[in-house]
Design a protein around this motif. Structure first.
Motif, mmCIF file in Angstrom:
data_model
loop_
_atom_site.group_PDB
_atom_site.id
_atom_site.type_symbol
_atom_site.label_atom_id
_atom_site.label_comp_id
_atom_site.label_asym_id
_atom_site.label_seq_id
_atom_site.Cartn_x
_atom_site.Cartn_y
_atom_site.Cartn_z
ATOM 1 N N GLY A 55 1.094 -1.986 -0.280
ATOM 2 C CA GLY A 55 0.610 -0.612 -0.226
ATOM 3 C C GLY A 55 -0.339 -0.323 -1.361
ATOM 4 N N VAL A 56 -0.951 0.836 -1.280
ATOM 5 C CA VAL A 56 -1.890 1.253 -2.323
ATOM 6 C C VAL A 56 -1.835 2.775 -2.436
ATOM 7 N N ASP A 57 -1.981 3.237 -3.645
ATOM 8 C CA ASP A 57 -2.030 4.667 -3.913
ATOM 9 C C ASP A 57 -3.285 4.927 -4.729
ATOM 10 N N VAL A 58 -4.264 5.607 -4.135
ATOM 11 C CA VAL A 58 -5.522 5.886 -4.807
ATOM 12 C C VAL A 58 -5.544 7.363 -5.175
ATOM 13 N N ARG A 59 -5.857 7.646 -6.426
ATOM 14 C CA ARG A 59 -5.951 9.041 -6.866
ATOM 15 C C ARG A 59 -7.083 9.734 -6.112
ATOM 16 N N PRO A 60 -6.959 11.044 -5.928
ATOM 17 C CA PRO A 60 -8.007 11.781 -5.200
ATOM 18 C C PRO A 60 -9.401 11.663 -5.818
ATOM 19 N N ASP A 61 -9.483 11.459 -7.147
ATOM 20 C CA ASP A 61 -10.803 11.304 -7.771
ATOM 21 C C ASP A 61 -11.357 9.888 -7.621
ATOM 22 N N LEU A 62 -10.582 8.998 -6.997
ATOM 23 C CA LEU A 62 -10.970 7.614 -6.690
ATOM 24 C C LEU A 62 -11.204 6.743 -7.921
ATOM 25 N N LYS A 63 -10.687 7.159 -9.075
ATOM 26 C CA LYS A 63 -10.930 6.395 -10.295
ATOM 27 C C LYS A 63 -9.758 5.512 -10.707
ATOM 28 N N HIS A 64 -8.654 5.585 -9.980
ATOM 29 C CA HIS A 64 -7.487 4.778 -10.314
ATOM 30 C C HIS A 64 -6.755 4.417 -9.031
ATOM 31 N N ALA A 65 -6.339 3.162 -8.919
ATOM 32 C CA ALA A 65 -5.597 2.702 -7.739
ATOM 33 C C ALA A 65 -4.391 1.895 -8.186
ATOM 34 N N ARG A 66 -3.228 2.240 -7.655
ATOM 35 C CA ARG A 66 -2.015 1.449 -7.869
ATOM 36 C C ARG A 66 -1.830 0.603 -6.621
ATOM 37 N N ILE A 67 -1.790 -0.707 -6.803
ATOM 38 C CA ILE A 67 -1.626 -1.625 -5.685
ATOM 39 C C ILE A 67 -0.230 -2.235 -5.793
ATOM 40 N N PHE A 68 0.570 -2.045 -4.751
ATOM 41 C CA PHE A 68 1.943 -2.518 -4.735
ATOM 42 C C PHE A 68 2.007 -3.894 -4.079
ATOM 43 N N PHE A 69 2.875 -4.751 -4.610
ATOM 44 C CA PHE A 69 2.973 -6.111 -4.089
ATOM 45 C C PHE A 69 4.418 -6.581 -4.093
ATOM 46 N N THR A 70 4.676 -7.598 -3.284
ATOM 47 C CA THR A 70 5.940 -8.324 -3.311
ATOM 48 C C THR A 70 5.614 -9.806 -3.448
ATOM 49 N N VAL A 71 6.647 -10.581 -3.689
ATOM 50 C CA VAL A 71 6.479 -12.028 -3.833
ATOM 51 C C VAL A 71 7.403 -12.704 -2.828
ATOM 52 N N SER B 141 -8.022 12.228 2.742
ATOM 53 C CA SER B 141 -8.394 11.216 3.722
ATOM 54 C C SER B 141 -9.394 10.223 3.138
ATOM 55 N N ARG B 142 -10.248 10.689 2.237
ATOM 56 C CA ARG B 142 -11.206 9.776 1.603
ATOM 57 C C ARG B 142 -10.462 8.776 0.721
ATOM 58 N N SER B 143 -9.499 9.255 -0.066
ATOM 59 C CA SER B 143 -8.752 8.326 -0.918
ATOM 60 C C SER B 143 -7.909 7.381 -0.060
ATOM 61 N N GLN B 144 -7.432 7.862 1.071
ATOM 62 C CA GLN B 144 -6.673 6.995 1.979
ATOM 63 C C GLN B 144 -7.578 5.909 2.562
ATOM 64 N N ARG B 145 -8.781 6.289 2.966
ATOM 65 C CA ARG B 145 -9.727 5.305 3.510
ATOM 66 C C ARG B 145 -10.114 4.267 2.459
ATOM 67 N N VAL B 146 -10.365 4.729 1.239
ATOM 68 C CA VAL B 146 -10.698 3.803 0.153
ATOM 69 C C VAL B 146 -9.517 2.877 -0.115
ATOM 70 N N GLY B 147 -8.301 3.433 -0.081
ATOM 71 C CA GLY B 147 -7.110 2.620 -0.284
ATOM 72 C C GLY B 147 -6.968 1.533 0.758
ATOM 73 N N GLU B 148 -7.186 1.879 2.013
ATOM 74 C CA GLU B 148 -7.109 0.888 3.093
ATOM 75 C C GLU B 148 -8.162 -0.197 2.904
ATOM 76 N N LEU B 149 -9.351 0.214 2.506
ATOM 77 C CA LEU B 149 -10.426 -0.743 2.254
ATOM 78 C C LEU B 149 -10.068 -1.663 1.090
ATOM 79 N N LEU B 150 -9.512 -1.089 0.024
ATOM 80 C CA LEU B 150 -9.133 -1.882 -1.145
ATOM 81 C C LEU B 150 -8.058 -2.908 -0.816
ATOM 82 N N ILE B 151 -7.019 -2.479 -0.108
ATOM 83 C CA ILE B 151 -5.921 -3.404 0.161
ATOM 84 C C ILE B 151 -6.383 -4.553 1.061
#
Length: 121
Positions: A43-59, A10-20
């Motif tokens: 969308g965003v996928d944040v690793r549980p350790d919060l040190k890496h985030a994949r941010i998905f995009f479209t054009v 849930s922490r990584s999910q919250r950080v992901g929402e904040l990042l996006i």
């Protein structure tokens, strides 16, 4: 032990929402790179350790190509990460990886195929 894993997720999910939300605002208001003007974050996928985030995009149609948009996002990643560090006050500022989201293209192709095989009236 179970509660701990749930909390990490849930922490990584919250950080992901904040990042996006934050990165979307940066793209819309701050970055002047024409390559990222038609970019929508999906969308965003944040690793549980919060040190890496994949941010998905479209054009958007009619905007820059996905390769140009990816180059623009990669070029701005350091700036974006610096703004995250300055504005969001996270313990760890994740490394950012931008990935083109193929899902809308696949959905569009499936829709086209279904229209082709649908009985004509």
């Amino acid at each position: 032990m179970r509660n701990r894993k749930k909390t990490e997720g849930s922490r990584s999910q919250r950080v992901g929402e904040l990042l996006i939300e934050f990165v979307s605002r940066l793209l819309a208001r701050t970055l002047d790179d024409s390559r990222v003007q038609g970019v929508t974050l999906t969308g965003v996928d944040v690793r549980p350790d919060l040190k890496h985030a994949r941010i998905f995009f479209t054009v958007r149609d009619g905007a820059s190509s996905k390769e140009e948009a990816l180059a623009g996002l990669r070029g701005a990643a350091g700036f974006i990460r610096g703004r995250i560090a300055a504005d969001l006050k996270l313990r760890y500022v994740p490394a950012l990886e931008f990935v083109y989201d193929e899902a809308p293209d696949v959905a569009r192709r499936i829709d086209d195929i279904l229209k082709d095989v649908a009985p004509k009236e």
